[in-house]
Design a protein around this motif. Structure first.
Motif, PDB file in Angstrom:
ATOM      1  N   THR A 162       8.076  11.344  -4.792  1.00 15.76           N
ATOM      2  CA  THR A 162       9.052  10.849  -3.820  1.00 15.76           C
ATOM      3  C   THR A 162       8.729  11.827  -2.602  1.00 15.76           C
ATOM      4  O   THR A 162       8.126  12.641  -2.675  1.00 15.76           O
ATOM      5  CB  THR A 162      10.450  11.171  -4.444  1.00 15.76           C
ATOM      6  N   VAL A 163       9.385  11.256  -1.703  1.00 19.48           N
ATOM      7  CA  VAL A 163       9.275  11.863  -0.409  1.00 19.48           C
ATOM      8  C   VAL A 163      10.520  12.441   0.298  1.00 19.48           C
ATOM      9  O   VAL A 163      11.642  11.932   0.379  1.00 19.48           O
ATOM     10  CB  VAL A 163       8.616  10.817   0.626  1.00 19.48           C
ATOM     11  N   THR A 164      10.442  13.731   0.581  1.00 19.00           N
ATOM     12  CA  THR A 164      11.615  14.428   0.869  1.00 19.00           C
ATOM     13  C   THR A 164      11.312  14.798   2.622  1.00 19.00           C
ATOM     14  O   THR A 164      10.401  14.494   3.099  1.00 19.00           O
ATOM     15  CB  THR A 164      11.616  15.674   0.185  1.00 19.00           C
ATOM     16  N   GLY A 165      12.398  15.161   3.050  1.00 25.41           N
ATOM     17  CA  GLY A 165      12.416  15.490   4.516  1.00 25.41           C
ATOM     18  C   GLY A 165      12.375  14.404   5.353  1.00 25.41           C
ATOM     19  O   GLY A 165      12.276  13.305   5.102  1.00 25.41           O
ATOM     20  N   GLY A 166      12.188  14.727   6.556  1.00 26.23           N
ATOM     21  CA  GLY A 166      11.638  13.609   7.534  1.00 26.23           C
ATOM     22  C   GLY A 166      12.596  13.733   8.836  1.00 26.23           C
ATOM     23  O   GLY A 166      13.462  14.707   9.000  1.00 26.23           O
ATOM     24  N   GLN A 167      12.580  12.583   9.588  1.00 23.43           N
ATOM     25  CA  GLN A 167      13.241  12.640  10.941  1.00 23.43           C
ATOM     26  C   GLN A 167      13.536  11.228  11.143  1.00 23.43           C
ATOM     27  O   GLN A 167      13.387  10.554  11.948  1.00 23.43           O
ATOM     28  CB  GLN A 167      12.305  13.092  12.009  1.00 23.43           C
ATOM     29  N   LEU A 168      14.733  10.772  10.315  1.00 22.01           N
ATOM     30  CA  LEU A 168      14.999   9.287  10.297  1.00 22.01           C
ATOM     31  C   LEU A 168      16.536   9.098  10.069  1.00 22.01           C
ATOM     32  O   LEU A 168      16.966   7.983   9.811  1.00 22.01           O
ATOM     33  CB  LEU A 168      14.424   8.432   9.142  1.00 22.01           C
ATOM     34  N   GLY A 169      17.165  10.106  10.572  1.00 18.82           N
ATOM     35  CA  GLY A 169      18.641  10.084  10.427  1.00 18.82           C
ATOM     36  C   GLY A 169      19.379  10.431   9.097  1.00 18.82           C
ATOM     37  O   GLY A 169      18.584  11.002   8.174  1.00 18.82           O
ATOM     38  N   ALA A 170      20.762  10.561   8.891  1.00 18.61           N
ATOM     39  CA  ALA A 170      21.631  11.067   8.163  1.00 18.61           C
ATOM     40  C   ALA A 170      21.204  10.672   6.722  1.00 18.61           C
ATOM     41  O   ALA A 170      21.270  11.566   5.914  1.00 18.61           O
ATOM     42  CB  ALA A 170      22.967  10.559   8.292  1.00 18.61           C
ATOM     43  N   THR A 171      20.995   9.158   6.365  1.00 21.90           N
ATOM     44  CA  THR A 171      20.849   8.901   5.207  1.00 21.90           C
ATOM     45  C   THR A 171      19.111   9.064   4.682  1.00 21.90           C
ATOM     46  O   THR A 171      18.729   8.800   3.685  1.00 21.90           O
ATOM     47  CB  THR A 171      21.140   7.469   4.937  1.00 21.90           C
ATOM     48  N   HIS A 172      18.448   9.422   5.744  1.00 24.06           N
ATOM     49  CA  HIS A 172      16.822   9.065   5.299  1.00 24.06           C
ATOM     50  C   HIS A 172      16.102  10.816   5.424  1.00 24.06           C
ATOM     51  O   HIS A 172      14.876  10.580   5.740  1.00 24.06           O
ATOM     52  CB  HIS A 172      16.254   7.971   6.081  1.00 24.06           C
ATOM     53  N   ALA A 224       7.695  14.127   4.142  1.00 22.34           N
ATOM     54  CA  ALA A 224       7.252  13.176   4.938  1.00 22.34           C
ATOM     55  C   ALA A 224       6.501  13.427   6.224  1.00 22.34           C
ATOM     56  O   ALA A 224       5.727  12.730   6.782  1.00 22.34           O
ATOM     57  CB  ALA A 224       8.803  12.309   5.480  1.00 22.34           C
ATOM     58  N   MET A 225       6.853  14.639   6.927  1.00 26.88           N
ATOM     59  CA  MET A 225       6.260  15.031   8.110  1.00 26.88           C
ATOM     60  C   MET A 225       4.816  15.867   7.624  1.00 26.88           C
ATOM     61  O   MET A 225       4.321  16.345   8.721  1.00 26.88           O
ATOM     62  CB  MET A 225       7.143  16.240   8.610  1.00 26.88           C
ATOM     63  N   LEU A 226       4.545  15.957   6.363  1.00 23.56           N
ATOM     64  CA  LEU A 226       3.205  16.755   6.170  1.00 23.56           C
ATOM     65  C   LEU A 226       1.972  15.676   5.798  1.00 23.56           C
ATOM     66  O   LEU A 226       0.904  16.229   5.507  1.00 23.56           O
ATOM     67  CB  LEU A 226       3.413  17.775   4.838  1.00 23.56           C
ATOM     68  N   TYR A 227       2.268  14.390   5.405  1.00 26.80           N
ATOM     69  CA  TYR A 227       1.039  13.565   5.170  1.00 26.80           C
ATOM     70  C   TYR A 227      -0.158  13.842   5.877  1.00 26.80           C
ATOM     71  O   TYR A 227      -1.331  13.594   5.243  1.00 26.80           O
ATOM     72  CB  TYR A 227       1.734  12.148   5.044  1.00 26.80           C
ATOM     73  N   GLY A 228       0.094  13.978   6.818  1.00 25.06           N
ATOM     74  CA  GLY A 228      -1.299  13.909   8.037  1.00 25.06           C
ATOM     75  C   GLY A 228      -1.810  15.575   8.091  1.00 25.06           C
ATOM     76  O   GLY A 228      -2.765  15.531   8.810  1.00 25.06           O
ATOM     77  N   ALA A 229      -1.262  16.414   7.219  1.00 24.87           N
ATOM     78  CA  ALA A 229      -1.575  17.727   7.517  1.00 24.87           C
ATOM     79  C   ALA A 229      -3.039  17.979   6.798  1.00 24.87           C
ATOM     80  O   ALA A 229      -3.074  17.243   5.819  1.00 24.87           O
ATOM     81  CB  ALA A 229      -0.687  18.576   6.847  1.00 24.87           C
ATOM     82  N   LYS A 230      -4.176  18.570   7.460  1.00 24.66           N
ATOM     83  CA  LYS A 230      -5.203  18.555   6.939  1.00 24.66           C
ATOM     84  C   LYS A 230      -5.634  20.020   6.237  1.00 24.66           C
ATOM     85  O   LYS A 230      -4.816  21.299   6.655  1.00 24.66           O
ATOM     86  CB  LYS A 230      -6.253  18.448   8.104  1.00 24.66           C
ATOM     87  N   GLY A 231      -6.632  19.814   5.398  1.00 23.57           N
ATOM     88  CA  GLY A 231      -6.929  21.161   4.814  1.00 23.57           C
ATOM     89  C   GLY A 231      -8.163  20.924   4.071  1.00 23.57           C
ATOM     90  O   GLY A 231      -8.598  19.871   3.862  1.00 23.57           O
ATOM     91  N   GLU A 232      -8.668  22.068   3.660  1.00 24.21           N
ATOM     92  CA  GLU A 232      -9.787  22.172   2.757  1.00 24.21           C
ATOM     93  C   GLU A 232      -9.651  21.977   1.479  1.00 24.21           C
ATOM     94  O   GLU A 232      -8.749  22.386   0.792  1.00 24.21           O
ATOM     95  CB  GLU A 232     -10.762  23.217   3.117  1.00 24.21           C
ATOM     96  N   GLY A 268       0.720  -1.266  -0.024  1.00 29.45           N
ATOM     97  CA  GLY A 268      -0.121  -0.083  -0.139  1.00 29.45           C
ATOM     98  C   GLY A 268       0.836   1.215  -0.064  1.00 29.45           C
ATOM     99  O   GLY A 268       0.362   2.266   0.131  1.00 29.45           O
ATOM    100  N   GLY A 269       2.205   1.096  -0.447  1.00 29.01           N
ATOM    101  CA  GLY A 269       2.931   2.276  -0.265  1.00 29.01           C
ATOM    102  C   GLY A 269       3.413   2.378   1.225  1.00 29.01           C
ATOM    103  O   GLY A 269       2.858   2.251   1.978  1.00 29.01           O
ATOM    104  N   ALA A 270       4.850   2.915   1.150  1.00 29.61           N
ATOM    105  CA  ALA A 270       5.699   3.295   2.567  1.00 29.61           C
ATOM    106  C   ALA A 270       4.798   4.105   3.198  1.00 29.61           C
ATOM    107  O   ALA A 270       4.853   3.891   4.677  1.00 29.61           O
ATOM    108  CB  ALA A 270       7.114   3.498   2.380  1.00 29.61           C
ATOM    109  N   TYR A 271       4.259   5.102   2.512  1.00 34.15           N
ATOM    110  CA  TYR A 271       3.391   6.261   3.419  1.00 34.15           C
ATOM    111  C   TYR A 271       1.994   6.079   3.345  1.00 34.15           C
ATOM    112  O   TYR A 271       1.246   6.972   3.492  1.00 34.15           O
ATOM    113  CB  TYR A 271       3.834   7.610   2.834  1.00 34.15           C
TER     114      TYR A 271
END
Lengths: 322, 324
Positions: free
Chosen positions: A116-126, A171-179, A34-37
């Motif tokens: 593709t998915v940019t940013g994130g909080q997964l360490g140096a290579t991710h 990566a950190m915005l997938y859950g952000a809501k909006g109209e 179902g996709g990593a995200y």
């Protein structure tokens, strides 16, 4: 107006795209996983394995086969799990996809969309932010949606493109809501959006940094100053005009970029601003970027690397005394 | 397509004509390079003619060809206009890409020639994608992807073979093994040894090796491979053992090759050996050879004249075909 997350908006855009028989989705774990995200969750059951294709972990051939299939008349959407893995496919993207139309003198078009998915909080290579790199390549288009509205609108535009598009989702915005309105709309490339109007200073950002800019605007408002926040929405083509127009009004500007400062996209913007609006500036063009270090794992260290409202406020204070 | 082992006279003449066209075209390119009329990199196909001429005529017009930077031979056999190819090499507006591509990037999509690619191995994922499009659209199209021995060591080679085998894509992986990746001999660079078709084995792709200096052997092997792929059996891998008589590019004096090795391969010259055999078999006469050679001389003179007289691209056109 219905509200949804960015994840839901992208899924909606992809489902719409799949109504075109030429469109198919391929990538690592886009099918049964179902996709990593979780963007393509349920797609395999809905559209079948001919349309939703799991690939081996082989980024060059994922992107290259997308390019080739696009040349052959399909409209592939390739998902590369993170922008860090895009480095394994740079040959296909930069040496080939971006060059085909030009090298063939217009004989070949490459209508491939690479998500593709940019940013994130997964360490140096991710946790890297390479969307600015891609924006330096003629022949590529780069979308950077920071809201559900823009995510859907930019996917709709991407599917209509005849040239390769990279959509960098944060990566950190997938859950952000909006109209998101029910009525059909599109967000064209090369059109920045003024998220908040103001007359005292311009803040330019994309993706997660737009939220940082909005927080800075709140803090400035408490001091009685009005910041204008510009969300670039696409890095190539780039809407410099909207930025310049704003700077001519506010006479002050700070660019915020999550990527490293050295050689980064912020430098490109700063340069364009001073070239065009030098006489309108009350001080140096400011720039707040990710620190020039690999992303550290420790939560405490990591928090010090990514631009924060505090750092932006500090820069504004130093440059403009606001 | 099944190739009859017995060629008729007109087929023999055509095959000879195509090999000689490539040879003389490349010789002329070499001269033009020395005169400064062709610039950049120039990789000549001299010595390898039997591979393109053996393989490409076994294809149907709708089939896709993907090549590498030594692509003049493939382009000419596929029927690209020698005038347009020459003009492209001279960087002229009338070239196959209007002077935007150059020697390593010839394209003519109308003839199913989907390009020369100049990053070693880089064309392979793209060829896989073209084959994928044909399969998804249920089209009767075979993709033939040419690449050299150097590409076998690239990650893109392995990713491409794996995916093509996994998805049973209609593609012929056509290795032109001329024994040298630029200046390095395959013995020094390939753990698998000189028989590089063995590299297809881990992917369970049927593979064979053929004498790339023998036009008829290449033709037969190619026809069989193409037919097998067309019938839906998935990819096939073919390795043609060949040799370039010149350096890697015009910048390469080829000092790393022993004279004895070069001499040995020169005896296998695909044009000479084909000509002799066909003469023995009574399928090609001295007169016919002379007539074809004269005709080719004219074709090449005409191409050079066309290139010389063609205008350079308009400066205002530099941004054409750039939309982002």
């Amino acid at each position: 107006m219905p509200e949804m997350t960015i994840r839901e908006a992208i899924s909606k855009g992809l489902r719409e795209a799949l109504t075109d028989d030429r469109v198919f989705i391929m990538g690592e774990d886009v099918g049964s996983y179902g996709g990593a995200y979780a963007v393509t969750k349920g797609f395999l059951e809905e559209f079948g394995p001919q349309r939703i294709m799991d690939t081996p972990i082989a980024e060059s051939v994922m992107v290259g086969a997308g390019v080739g299939a696009a040349m052959g008349g399909m409209k592939p959407i390739v998902e590369i799990m993170t922008i860090n893995f895009m480095l394994l496919a740079l040959d296909q993207l930069v040496n080939h996809a971006a060059k085909m139309r030009y090298m063939s003198n217009g004989q070949i078009e490459v209508p491939v969309v690479i998500r593709t998915v940019t940013g994130g909080q997964l360490g140096a290579t991710h946790s890297q932010n390479f969307e600015g790199w891609f924006a330096s390549v003629p022949g590529l288009k780069v979308a950077v949606p920071s809201t559900p509205y823009d995510a859907l609108g930019l996917i709709r535009s991407s599917i209509k493109e005849r040239d390769p598009v990279v959509i960098a989702e944060h990566a950190m915005l997938y859950g952000a809501k909006g109209e998101v309105p029910d009525e059909h709309y599109e967000v064209p490339f090369g059109q920045a959006k003024i998220r908040r109007e103001g007359k005292d200073i311009t803040l330019v950002a994309h993706l997660r940094m737009v939220n940082v800019a909005l927080k800075v605007a709140d803090q400035l408002a408490e001091k009685g100053k009005e910041a204008e926040v510009i969300d670039l929405r696409s890095l190539r083509p780039l809407d410099v005009d909207t930025v310049i127009k704003s700077v001519k009004k506010t006479n002050r500007v700070v660019v915020i970029d999550e990527n490293w400062q050295t050689g980064g996209f912020a430098g490109e913007l700063v340069s364009s601003i001073q070239e065009t609006a030098f006489d309108h500036l009350d001080g140096p063009v400011g720039r707040v970027c990710g620190l020039d270090v690999p992303a550290p794992y420790s939560r405490k260290l990591e928090a010090s690397v990514v631009p924060t409202p505090e750092r932006v406020m500090e820069t504004i204070g130093q440059l403009y005394g606001l | 397509m099944k190739v009859s082992p017995k060629l008729d006279k007109s087929q023999v003449q055509e095959l000879y004509r195509q090999m000689q066209l490539i040879r003389q075209f490349e010789e002329e390119c070499s001269r033009l390079y020395m005169q400064g009329k062709i610039r950049g990199f120039l990789h000549l196909y001299i010595g390898e003619e039997a591979v393109a001429v053996g393989a490409i005529p076994t294809l149907k017009p709708q089939d896709y060809i993907v090549s590498h930077y030594r692509d003049h031979g493939h382009a000419l056999v596929r029927g690209l206009d020698p005038r347009a190819v020459m003009a492209e090499l001279m960087g002229k507006a009338t070239g196959t890409s209007g002077g935007r591509g150059g020697s390593m990037h010839l394209f003519d999509v109308s003839k199913g020639f989907w390009g020369g690619y100049a990053i070693v191995g880089g064309q392979m994922p793209i060829a896989v994608g073209l084959a994928l499009s044909a399969k998804l659209k249920k089209e009767d199209r075979v993709t033939v992807c040419f690449f050299g021995d150097g590409a076998v060591n690239e990650g893109e080679f392995h990713e491409s073979l794996n995916l093509a085998a996994l998805w049973k894509l209609p593609i012929v992986f056509f290795l032109e093994n001329n024994l040298y990746g630029m200046g390095s001999h395959v013995d020094k660079t390939h753990a698998v040894g000189r028989d590089l078709y063995l590299a297809a084995d881990p992917y369970r792709i049927p593979a064979a090796q053929v004498d790339g200096m023998d036009l008829l052997a290449v033709r037969e092997a190619a026809a069989e491979a193409v037919e097998r792929v067309r019938s839906g059996g998935g990819p096939v891998f073919l390795e043609a053992m060949t040799y370039r008589f010149r350096g890697h590019s015009m910048a390469d004096p080829s000092a790393y090759r022993e004279g004895s090795e070069v001499d040995l391969w020169a005896k296998k010259d695909p044009i000479l050996t084909f000509k002799e055999k066909m003469q023995e078999d009574g399928l090609l006469s001295e007169d016919e050879i002379a007539e074809i050679d004269d005709e080719i001389k004219e074709v090449i003179e005409d191409a050079v004249r066309f290139g010389d007289e063609s205008p350079e691209p308009d400066l205002d056109s530099v941004y054409e075909h750039v939309y982002a």
